[in-house]
Design an enzyme around this catalytic site. Structure first.
Site, PDB file in Angstrom:
ATOM      1  N   LYS A   1       0.912  -1.394  -0.261  1.00 42.65           N
ATOM      2  CA  LYS A   1      -0.047  -0.063  -0.047  1.00 42.65           C
ATOM      3  C   LYS A   1       0.926   1.256   0.011  1.00 42.65           C
ATOM      4  O   LYS A   1       1.587   1.456   0.879  1.00 42.65           O
ATOM      5  CB  LYS A   1      -1.029  -0.171   1.136  1.00 42.65           C
ATOM      6  CG  LYS A   1      -2.065   1.016   1.042  1.00 42.65           C
ATOM      7  CD  LYS A   1      -1.688   2.259   1.871  1.00 42.65           C
ATOM      8  CE  LYS A   1      -2.553   3.457   1.663  1.00 42.65           C
ATOM      9  NZ  LYS A   1      -2.356   4.469   2.690  1.00 42.65           N
TER      10      LYS A   1
ATOM     11  N   GLY B   1      -0.771   8.056   0.049  1.00 43.53           N
ATOM     12  CA  GLY B   1      -0.812   9.136  -0.592  1.00 43.53           C
ATOM     13  C   GLY B   1       0.171  10.239  -0.057  1.00 43.53           C
ATOM     14  O   GLY B   1       0.910  11.233  -0.622  1.00 43.53           O
TER      15      GLY B   1
ATOM     16  N   GLY C   1      -5.518  10.975  -0.318  1.00 43.72           N
ATOM     17  CA  GLY C   1      -6.068  11.848   0.256  1.00 43.72           C
ATOM     18  C   GLY C   1      -5.814  13.228   0.298  1.00 43.72           C
ATOM     19  O   GLY C   1      -6.847  14.199  -0.112  1.00 43.72           O
TER      20      GLY C   1
ATOM     21  N   ASP D   1      -6.290   2.042   3.367  1.00 49.64           N
ATOM     22  CA  ASP D   1      -5.608   1.064   4.353  1.00 49.64           C
ATOM     23  C   ASP D   1      -6.631  -0.132   4.309  1.00 49.64           C
ATOM     24  O   ASP D   1      -6.035  -1.506   4.288  1.00 49.64           O
ATOM     25  CB  ASP D   1      -5.300   1.486   5.441  1.00 49.64           C
ATOM     26  CG  ASP D   1      -4.401   2.691   5.586  1.00 49.64           C
ATOM     27  OD1 ASP D   1      -3.380   2.726   4.572  1.00 49.64           O
ATOM     28  OD2 ASP D   1      -4.419   3.670   6.373  1.00 49.64           O
TER      29      ASP D   1
ATOM     30  N   LYS E   1      -4.804   1.749   9.415  1.00 52.14           N
ATOM     31  CA  LYS E   1      -3.652   0.786   9.271  1.00 52.14           C
ATOM     32  C   LYS E   1      -3.584  -0.416  10.033  1.00 52.14           C
ATOM     33  O   LYS E   1      -3.396  -1.461   9.589  1.00 52.14           O
ATOM     34  CB  LYS E   1      -2.481   1.649   9.335  1.00 52.14           C
ATOM     35  CG  LYS E   1      -1.829   2.114   7.813  1.00 52.14           C
ATOM     36  CD  LYS E   1      -0.432   2.673   8.063  1.00 52.14           C
ATOM     37  CE  LYS E   1      -0.610   4.366   7.801  1.00 52.14           C
ATOM     38  NZ  LYS E   1      -1.291   4.644   6.392  1.00 52.14           N
TER      39      LYS E   1
HETATM   40  N1  LIG Z   1       1.118   6.277  16.790  1.00 47.51           N
HETATM   41  C1  LIG Z   1       1.580   6.685  15.697  1.00 47.51           C
HETATM   42  N2  LIG Z   1       2.643   6.530  15.153  1.00 47.51           N
HETATM   43  C2  LIG Z   1       3.025   6.866  13.850  1.00 47.51           C
HETATM   44  N3  LIG Z   1       2.236   7.723  13.106  1.00 47.51           N
HETATM   45  C3  LIG Z   1       1.192   8.035  13.635  1.00 47.51           C
HETATM   46  C4  LIG Z   1       0.613   7.729  14.957  1.00 47.51           C
HETATM   47  N4  LIG Z   1      -0.761   8.035  15.380  1.00 47.51           N
HETATM   48  C5  LIG Z   1      -0.999   8.993  14.204  1.00 47.51           C
HETATM   49  N5  LIG Z   1      -0.030   8.961  13.238  1.00 47.51           N
HETATM   50  C6  LIG Z   1      -0.100   9.568  12.075  1.00 47.51           C
HETATM   51  O1  LIG Z   1      -0.123   8.785  10.892  1.00 47.51           O
HETATM   52  C7  LIG Z   1       0.209   9.256   9.850  1.00 47.51           C
HETATM   53  C8  LIG Z   1       0.330   8.347   8.692  1.00 47.51           C
HETATM   54  O2  LIG Z   1      -1.128   7.961   8.125  1.00 47.51           O
HETATM   55  P1  LIG Z   1      -1.612   8.835   6.789  1.00 47.51           P
HETATM   56  O3  LIG Z   1      -3.035   8.642   6.655  1.00 47.51           O
HETATM   57  O4  LIG Z   1      -1.281  10.425   7.183  1.00 47.51           O
HETATM   58  O5  LIG Z   1      -0.647   8.560   5.533  1.00 47.51           O
HETATM   59  P2  LIG Z   1      -0.772   7.485   4.654  1.00 47.51           P
HETATM   60  O6  LIG Z   1      -2.056   6.534   5.119  1.00 47.51           O
HETATM   61  O7  LIG Z   1       0.527   6.824   4.511  1.00 47.51           O
HETATM   62  O8  LIG Z   1      -1.195   7.996   3.396  1.00 47.51           O
HETATM   63  P3  LIG Z   1      -2.739   8.178   2.769  1.00 47.51           P
HETATM   64  O9  LIG Z   1      -3.954   8.238   3.751  1.00 47.51           O
HETATM   65  O10 LIG Z   1      -2.791   9.450   1.699  1.00 47.51           O
HETATM   66  O11 LIG Z   1      -2.891   7.033   1.818  1.00 47.51           O
HETATM   67  C9  LIG Z   1       1.610   9.777  10.199  1.00 47.51           C
HETATM   68  O12 LIG Z   1       2.132  10.848   9.321  1.00 47.51           O
HETATM   69  C10 LIG Z   1       1.248  10.147  11.569  1.00 47.51           C
HETATM   70  O13 LIG Z   1       1.096  11.738  11.402  1.00 47.51           O
HETATM   71 MG   LIG Z   2      -3.896   7.199   5.402  1.00 44.09          MG
END
Ligand SMILES: Nc1ncnc2c1ncn2[C@@H]1O[C@H](COP(=O)(O)OP(=O)(O)OP(=O)(O)O)[C@@H](O)[C@H]1O
Ligand SMILES: [Mg+2]
Length: 257
Positions: free
Chosen positions: A11, A14, A44, A161, A217
């Protein structure tokens, strides 16, 4: 039936798209080595950007984007149009044979609306891996946008996710790798949790350490781990994270079923 190599679902967040990372290189390399990578992507941030440009109102309910009919058109246009096509083109440029699709294609992923406040946001009710397996058999790298089909003909916005987790489950994948913009799941002190079991995940959730984008996730990791998929969360902005993970290096967070 046959002793096919199990799939590896990757995965791509974004959050890391276009960050000049090496994830797609790793995907193509994995495929060249005879593995069966499947890419699921988010987007997103780009959706937010387009909604703003088009002056379409949208808001978040419990971390999920409430999706009206006009917003759904933008979600489709951005995810299936812009992001998916771009990823397919980049993989092809790197020498891979990618084909783009969403859960609507072949009704691979079916869903239903479940909360009036969220509009066209869906939860997944079924995922069928037959078409994906046929593509993999044909030497194709499937690249999947997180959109599901609600019968008879309504596309739904799905968290990427969640989509990746259900696809990994349906495929009986060996591995599910979440590439994001942080080094893994972090605990209250900011240290990366290298191995996460359900108990620890619940404790972190209760402490409020698990928030925002990490919640779907972690949920997807455990859904997939339940059926024996090895799930990981790692930093896609670091070089060759996928390569390192599939080579058995211990980086990021590994989910213990
Ligand atoms: N306990 C945690 N540990 C690490 N990151 C965390 C935690 N809680 C929240 N986060 C947040 O989760 C974010 C990652 O998820 P995010 O949905 O923003 O990105 P992505 O899933 O990689 O991209 P997209 O949602 O665009 O597909 C991190 O950048 C952080 O800010
Ligand atoms: Mg995300």
């Amino acid at each position: 039936m046959n002793d096919t190599i199990p799939a590896t679902v990757i995965k791509i967040g974004g959050s890391t798209l276009g960050a000049q990372d090496t994830s797609l290189q790793d995907v193509v390399e994995l495929h060249r080595q005879g593995q069966r990578p499947v890419v699921v992507h988010g987007g997103g941030a780009m959706i937010s950007d387009w909604l703003k440009r088009l002056e379409i109102e949208s808001h978040f309910v419990d971390g999920l984007r409430s999706t009206s009919a006009p917003a759904m058109e933008v979600v489709l246009g951005v995810l299936r149009g812009v992001v998916n096509t771009q990823l397919v083109a980049e993989i092809i440029a790197l020498g891979g044979r990618a084909v783009g699709l969403s859960g609507v294609d072949g009704a691979i992923v079916q869903g239903e609306q479940y909360d009036e406040r969220l509009g066209f946001v869906g939860r997944i009710t079924a995922a069928n891996a037959d078409i994906l397996n046929s593509l993999l058999d044909a030497g194709v790298i499937p690249v999947i946008a997180p959109i599901a089909l609600e019968a008879p003909s309504q596309p739904l916005n799905i968290n990427a996710d969640t989509m990746a987790g259900e696809i990994a489950r349906a495929l009986g994948a060996a591995q599910l790798i979440f590439l994001t913009d942080v080094d893994g799941l972090m605990d209250g002190t900011g240290a990366v949790v290298d191995s996460l079991n359900a108990e620890r995940a619940e404790a972190l959730r209760a402490e409020g350490v698990l928030s925002g984008g990490m919640i779907p996730k972690i949920d997807a990791c455990f859904r997939a781990a339940e059926v024996g998929v090895a799930a990981f969360i790692a930093n896609g902005t670091q070089p060759h994270t996928v390569h390192r993970l599939v080579s058995g290096e211990r980086i990021g967070t590994r989910i213990e079923a």
